[in-house]
Each structure stands twice: as structure tokens, then as C-alpha cells.
Design a protein around this motif. Sequence first.
Motif, PDB file in Angstrom:
ATOM      1  N   LYS A  95      -7.960  -0.951  -5.375  1.00 37.64           N
ATOM      2  CA  LYS A  95      -8.935  -0.610  -6.612  1.00 37.64           C
ATOM      3  C   LYS A  95      -9.276   0.788  -6.734  1.00 37.64           C
ATOM      4  CE  LYS A  95      -8.671  -4.506  -8.916  1.00 37.64           C
ATOM      5  NZ  LYS A  95      -7.885  -4.502 -10.238  1.00 37.64           N
ATOM      6  N   HIS A  96      -9.556   1.285  -5.494  1.00 40.57           N
ATOM      7  CA  HIS A  96     -10.080   2.500  -5.286  1.00 40.57           C
ATOM      8  C   HIS A  96      -8.986   3.773  -4.975  1.00 40.57           C
ATOM      9  CE1 HIS A  96     -13.800   0.096  -5.115  1.00 40.57           C
ATOM     10  NE2 HIS A  96     -14.485   1.431  -5.507  1.00 40.57           N
ATOM     11  N   LEU A 126       0.708  -1.156   0.093  1.00 39.01           N
ATOM     12  CA  LEU A 126       0.042  -0.201   0.092  1.00 39.01           C
ATOM     13  C   LEU A 126       0.977   1.247  -0.104  1.00 39.01           C
ATOM     14  CD1 LEU A 126      -2.611  -1.301   2.538  1.00 39.01           C
ATOM     15  CD2 LEU A 126      -3.154  -0.675   0.167  1.00 39.01           C
ATOM     16  N   LEU A 127       1.948   1.372   0.929  1.00 38.68           N
ATOM     17  CA  LEU A 127       2.833   2.353   0.841  1.00 38.68           C
ATOM     18  C   LEU A 127       3.535   2.704  -0.525  1.00 38.68           C
ATOM     19  CD1 LEU A 127       4.370   4.381   2.598  1.00 38.68           C
ATOM     20  CD2 LEU A 127       6.092   2.650   3.117  1.00 38.68           C
ATOM     21  N   THR A 134       0.991  -6.900  -5.445  1.00 33.75           N
ATOM     22  CA  THR A 134       0.620  -7.222  -4.018  1.00 33.75           C
ATOM     23  C   THR A 134       0.765  -8.705  -4.014  1.00 33.75           C
ATOM     24  OG1 THR A 134      -0.449  -5.232  -3.810  1.00 33.75           O
ATOM     25  CG2 THR A 134      -0.804  -6.892  -2.111  1.00 33.75           C
ATOM     26  N   ASN A 135       0.044  -9.319  -4.806  1.00 38.09           N
ATOM     27  CA  ASN A 135      -0.117 -10.974  -4.657  1.00 38.09           C
ATOM     28  C   ASN A 135       1.262 -11.319  -4.982  1.00 38.09           C
ATOM     29  OD1 ASN A 135      -2.646 -11.168  -3.791  1.00 38.09           O
ATOM     30  ND2 ASN A 135      -3.577 -11.278  -5.692  1.00 38.09           N
ATOM     31  N   VAL A 143     -10.820  -8.634   5.652  1.00 39.70           N
ATOM     32  CA  VAL A 143      -9.686  -7.565   5.650  1.00 39.70           C
ATOM     33  C   VAL A 143      -9.143  -7.719   4.163  1.00 39.70           C
ATOM     34  CG1 VAL A 143      -7.096  -7.483   6.455  1.00 39.70           C
ATOM     35  CG2 VAL A 143      -8.817  -8.018   8.178  1.00 39.70           C
ATOM     36  N   ASP A 144      -8.780  -8.851   3.778  1.00 43.07           N
ATOM     37  CA  ASP A 144      -8.374  -8.994   2.179  1.00 43.07           C
ATOM     38  C   ASP A 144      -9.135  -8.179   1.409  1.00 43.07           C
ATOM     39  OD1 ASP A 144      -6.240 -10.287   3.538  1.00 43.07           O
ATOM     40  OD2 ASP A 144      -6.787 -12.159   1.979  1.00 43.07           O
ATOM     41  N   ALA A 145     -10.443  -8.468   1.453  1.00 43.73           N
ATOM     42  CA  ALA A 145     -11.442  -7.682   0.913  1.00 43.73           C
ATOM     43  C   ALA A 145     -11.316  -6.183   0.914  1.00 43.73           C
ATOM     44  CB  ALA A 145     -12.966  -7.882   1.079  1.00 43.73           C
ATOM     45  N   LYS A 146     -11.126  -5.474   2.009  1.00 41.47           N
ATOM     46  CA  LYS A 146     -10.959  -4.161   2.311  1.00 41.47           C
ATOM     47  C   LYS A 146      -9.581  -3.483   1.582  1.00 41.47           C
ATOM     48  CE  LYS A 146     -13.323  -3.266   6.521  1.00 41.47           C
ATOM     49  NZ  LYS A 146     -13.000  -2.908   8.001  1.00 41.47           N
ATOM     50  N   VAL A 147      -8.571  -4.634   1.464  1.00 39.05           N
ATOM     51  CA  VAL A 147      -7.174  -4.247   0.915  1.00 39.05           C
ATOM     52  C   VAL A 147      -7.303  -4.181  -0.622  1.00 39.05           C
ATOM     53  CG1 VAL A 147      -4.796  -5.159   0.154  1.00 39.05           C
ATOM     54  CG2 VAL A 147      -5.661  -5.419   2.681  1.00 39.05           C
ATOM     55  N   PHE A 148      -8.239  -5.134  -1.247  1.00 45.84           N
ATOM     56  CA  PHE A 148      -8.426  -5.192  -2.540  1.00 45.84           C
ATOM     57  C   PHE A 148      -9.355  -4.061  -2.889  1.00 45.84           C
ATOM     58  CE2 PHE A 148     -10.989  -6.262  -6.036  1.00 45.84           C
ATOM     59  CZ  PHE A 148     -10.346  -6.810  -7.005  1.00 45.84           C
TER      60      PHE A 148
END
Length: 135
Positions: free
Chosen positions: A117-118, A81-82, A90-91, A108-113
Motif C-alpha cells: 500500500k505504501h 512484491l518483485l 497478491t491474494n 508479517v502479513d500486515a507488513k506485506v500489506f
Amino acid sequence: MITKNIEEELCRLEDFSEELEDLIEKNAPPKLHELLNHYMDEKKMSKTDVVHALNLDRNYTYKILNGTRTPTRNCIIQMSLLFGLDVEKTNFLLRLAEKSPLYVRNTVDAKVFYAIKHNMTYLEAIDFIWSGAVS
């Protein structure tokens, strides 16, 4: 050589030869710390910048960046993210560290995704993912 080409070569050959072993060895994936340092250089960040941004222990961060310590999965995500990496990169970092890739059925992974994406900033993403804030 891309992975797909190596896969095609493996399917085509009848014998696993030394030549093929050499080809695989020459096309080995980068080491995690080398790739992290590459992304850090791309962003023109120093190790100190990374330590401060991630709010991690300096020794721990330096060990990650010199390859003597494997970061936790969350640490890899924070670094991704940084550095502003996309989901694929990332993957890839997660796989290099032998951690599971993002799985969107995990909250948590959905939030990271979602954050990636946003195009959330690092601080927005961290707050959204780990503080429970919804924007």
C-alpha cells in the motif's frame, strides 16, 4: 466471465447441467505458473532476473515457473512484491497456490500489506518485512 456472473448463473438454474460445467471449465482460473510468467513478461524480466532478484536456487525457481513445483507462501509474496502487484493480485496468487491470503492480524502479513500500500520498492519491502526494519 467473472466469478460473480457464474455465481448468479448457479443461483438461477435449477439443474447443474453439462452446459454449466462447460461454462465453468472454459472460465477456469489460470494456472499459477502461467500467471507468474505473465507478470514476469509484463516487467520484461527473464527467469535469470527473477532468480537473482529473489536470491533463490535456479532449479527451484525454474520449476516454479514451469509449473512442476509449487512455491512456498513466502516465495509467492516475494514474487508479488518483485512484480509490483497490488493486494488483490497478491491474494489471487496465494489462492491459486492454495495458500492462505494475506491476513493483517498476522504481523508479517500486515507488513506485506503495508509495503504494498505504501509502494515500497522490492528491496525496501523485503528489508522491512523480514529484517525488522521500520521506515
